[in-house]
Design a protein around this motif. Structure first.
Motif, short mmCIF file in Angstrom:
data_model
loop_
_atom_site.label_atom_id
_atom_site.label_comp_id
_atom_site.label_asym_id
_atom_site.label_seq_id
_atom_site.Cartn_x
_atom_site.Cartn_y
_atom_site.Cartn_z
N PHE A 229 -9.88 5.68 7.12
CA PHE A 229 -8.92 4.64 7.07
C PHE A 229 -7.38 5.29 7.10
CE2 PHE A 229 -7.03 1.11 4.35
CZ PHE A 229 -6.56 0.25 5.56
N GLY A 230 -7.36 6.19 6.03
CA GLY A 230 -5.95 7.01 6.01
C GLY A 230 -5.60 7.83 6.97
N LYS A 231 -6.54 8.31 7.73
CA LYS A 231 -6.14 8.72 9.12
C LYS A 231 -5.42 8.13 10.18
CE LYS A 231 -9.77 12.55 8.30
NZ LYS A 231 -11.06 12.80 8.99
N THR A 232 -5.69 6.63 10.02
CA THR A 232 -5.11 5.84 10.96
C THR A 232 -3.80 5.68 10.67
OG1 THR A 232 -5.57 3.97 9.85
CG2 THR A 232 -7.30 4.56 11.13
N LEU A 233 -3.08 6.04 9.48
CA LEU A 233 -1.79 5.97 9.23
C LEU A 233 -0.93 7.36 9.90
CD1 LEU A 233 -1.49 4.72 5.72
CD2 LEU A 233 -0.36 3.68 7.58
N ILE A 234 -1.72 8.46 10.14
CA ILE A 234 -0.90 9.47 10.56
C ILE A 234 0.02 9.41 11.88
CG2 ILE A 234 -1.08 12.21 11.05
CD1 ILE A 234 -1.58 11.36 8.11
N PRO A 235 -0.53 8.63 12.82
CA PRO A 235 0.34 8.62 13.96
C PRO A 235 1.82 7.82 13.71
CG PRO A 235 -2.03 8.05 14.50
CD PRO A 235 -1.77 8.47 13.15
N LEU A 236 1.45 6.85 12.62
CA LEU A 236 2.68 5.92 12.31
C LEU A 236 3.50 6.71 11.46
CD1 LEU A 236 0.77 2.75 11.37
CD2 LEU A 236 2.02 3.39 13.53
N ILE A 237 3.08 7.57 10.38
CA ILE A 237 4.12 8.52 9.71
C ILE A 237 4.67 9.61 10.71
CG2 ILE A 237 3.85 10.08 7.89
CD1 ILE A 237 1.81 8.71 6.60
N GLN A 238 3.99 10.04 11.66
CA GLN A 238 4.71 11.22 12.58
C GLN A 238 5.59 10.37 13.44
OE1 GLN A 238 1.69 12.93 15.32
NE2 GLN A 238 3.14 14.53 15.52
N SER A 239 5.32 8.94 13.74
CA SER A 239 6.53 8.62 14.63
C SER A 239 7.80 8.22 13.79
CB SER A 239 5.87 6.97 15.10
OG SER A 239 4.89 7.35 16.05
N VAL B 242 0.90 -1.28 0.00
CA VAL B 242 0.04 -0.01 0.08
C VAL B 242 0.82 1.03 0.08
CG1 VAL B 242 -1.77 1.20 1.42
CG2 VAL B 242 -1.92 -1.15 0.98
N LEU B 243 2.12 0.97 0.71
CA LEU B 243 2.83 2.45 0.99
C LEU B 243 4.00 2.56 -0.08
CD1 LEU B 243 2.66 3.05 4.52
CD2 LEU B 243 1.30 4.05 2.82
N TYR B 244 4.09 1.61 -0.85
CA TYR B 244 5.60 1.39 -1.77
C TYR B 244 5.20 2.46 -2.79
CZ TYR B 244 8.76 0.12 -5.19
OH TYR B 244 9.90 0.08 -6.15
N GLY B 245 6.33 3.29 -2.71
CA GLY B 245 6.35 4.54 -3.75
C GLY B 245 7.18 5.54 -3.12
N LYS B 246 7.98 6.23 -3.73
CA LYS B 246 8.98 7.15 -3.28
C LYS B 246 8.15 8.52 -2.59
CE LYS B 246 13.08 9.97 -4.30
NZ LYS B 246 13.91 10.10 -5.43
N TRP B 247 7.07 8.64 -2.83
CA TRP B 247 6.30 9.90 -2.51
C TRP B 247 5.10 9.83 -1.59
CZ3 TRP B 247 10.16 13.17 -3.21
CH2 TRP B 247 11.01 12.72 -4.43
N LYS B 248 4.89 8.56 -1.53
CA LYS B 248 3.57 8.10 -0.90
C LYS B 248 3.30 8.70 0.54
CE LYS B 248 1.76 4.62 -3.84
NZ LYS B 248 1.27 3.10 -3.66
N ILE B 249 4.37 8.40 1.44
CA ILE B 249 4.08 8.87 2.80
C ILE B 249 4.13 10.27 2.80
CG2 ILE B 249 5.31 8.80 5.03
CD1 ILE B 249 6.47 6.08 4.31
N ARG B 250 4.88 11.11 2.26
CA ARG B 250 4.99 12.42 1.91
C ARG B 250 3.55 12.99 1.75
NH1 ARG B 250 10.35 14.59 -0.08
NH2 ARG B 250 9.59 16.77 0.71
N ILE B 251 3.02 12.49 0.47
CA ILE B 251 1.63 12.88 0.11
C ILE B 251 0.78 12.91 1.04
CG2 ILE B 251 -0.22 12.25 -1.72
CD1 ILE B 251 2.28 11.32 -3.70
N LEU B 252 0.60 11.66 1.93
CA LEU B 252 -0.35 11.51 2.98
C LEU B 252 -0.16 12.55 4.02
CD1 LEU B 252 -0.34 7.45 3.03
CD2 LEU B 252 -2.15 9.02 2.54
N TRP B 253 1.11 12.72 4.32
CA TRP B 253 1.32 13.73 5.31
C TRP B 253 0.91 15.04 4.94
CZ3 TRP B 253 1.99 13.82 10.44
CH2 TRP B 253 2.29 14.93 10.93
N PHE B 254 1.21 15.56 3.91
CA PHE B 254 0.84 16.84 3.17
C PHE B 254 -0.52 16.97 3.14
CE2 PHE B 254 5.57 17.14 1.66
CZ PHE B 254 5.96 17.96 2.40
N ILE B 255 -1.21 15.98 2.59
CA ILE B 255 -2.75 16.05 2.75
C ILE B 255 -3.26 16.13 4.12
CG2 ILE B 255 -5.03 14.60 2.02
CD1 ILE B 255 -3.57 13.36 -0.39
#
Length: 128
Positions: free
Chosen positions: A87-97, A20-33
């Motif tokens: 569902f996407g919002k549940t990733l934010i604490p992980l991305i922040q960590s 689901v998260l494979y891709g150079k920019w996906k984590i940053r895209i999720l964070w910026f959204i």
């Protein structure tokens, strides 16, 4: 659009997250959204190294994986905004960590990445 020729291995949670998260920019895209950059042009300004095509492909994949939703406004020129799903919002604490871990180990990570890149450049130079 590119379609993978092989079936992904989905044997455990790490396989699933990687798919689901494979891709150079996906984590940053999720964070910026998450922090309010909803339009593709805003995302591209925040991530200047991403091409518009790659940004669109990765946004589509995030949408397909139900992490973001796309809203198209009926105006000319067309206006598009993305937002996180519940569902996407549940990733934010992980991305922040992960970001905090990167900040905590910034010097070491920067050093080893630069060393690796320098070594890779030397190897390429020796082959030519």
């Amino acid at each position: 659009m590119y379609i993978k020729k092989t079936t992904p291995t989905l044997n455990c949670g790490l396989d699933l997250v990687g798919e689901v998260l494979y891709g150079k920019w996906k984590i940053r895209i999720l964070w910026f959204i998450h922090i309010g950059n909803l339009r593709p042009s805003e995302l591209q300004r925040k991530i200047p190294d991403v091409t518009r095509r790659v940004l669109n492909v990765q946004l589509k994949e995030l949408e397909d994986h139900e992490l973001v939703t796309k809203k198209i406004f009926p105006v000319l020129p067309p206006k598009v905004e993305y937002s996180l799903t519940e569902f996407g919002k549940t990733l934010i604490p992980l991305i922040q960590s992960i970001g905090l871990w990167g900040d905590e180990h910034e010097e070491r990570l920067r050093r080893v990445i630069l060393q690796h890149n320098a070594g890779a450049s030397e190897e390429v130079g020796n082959v030519i």
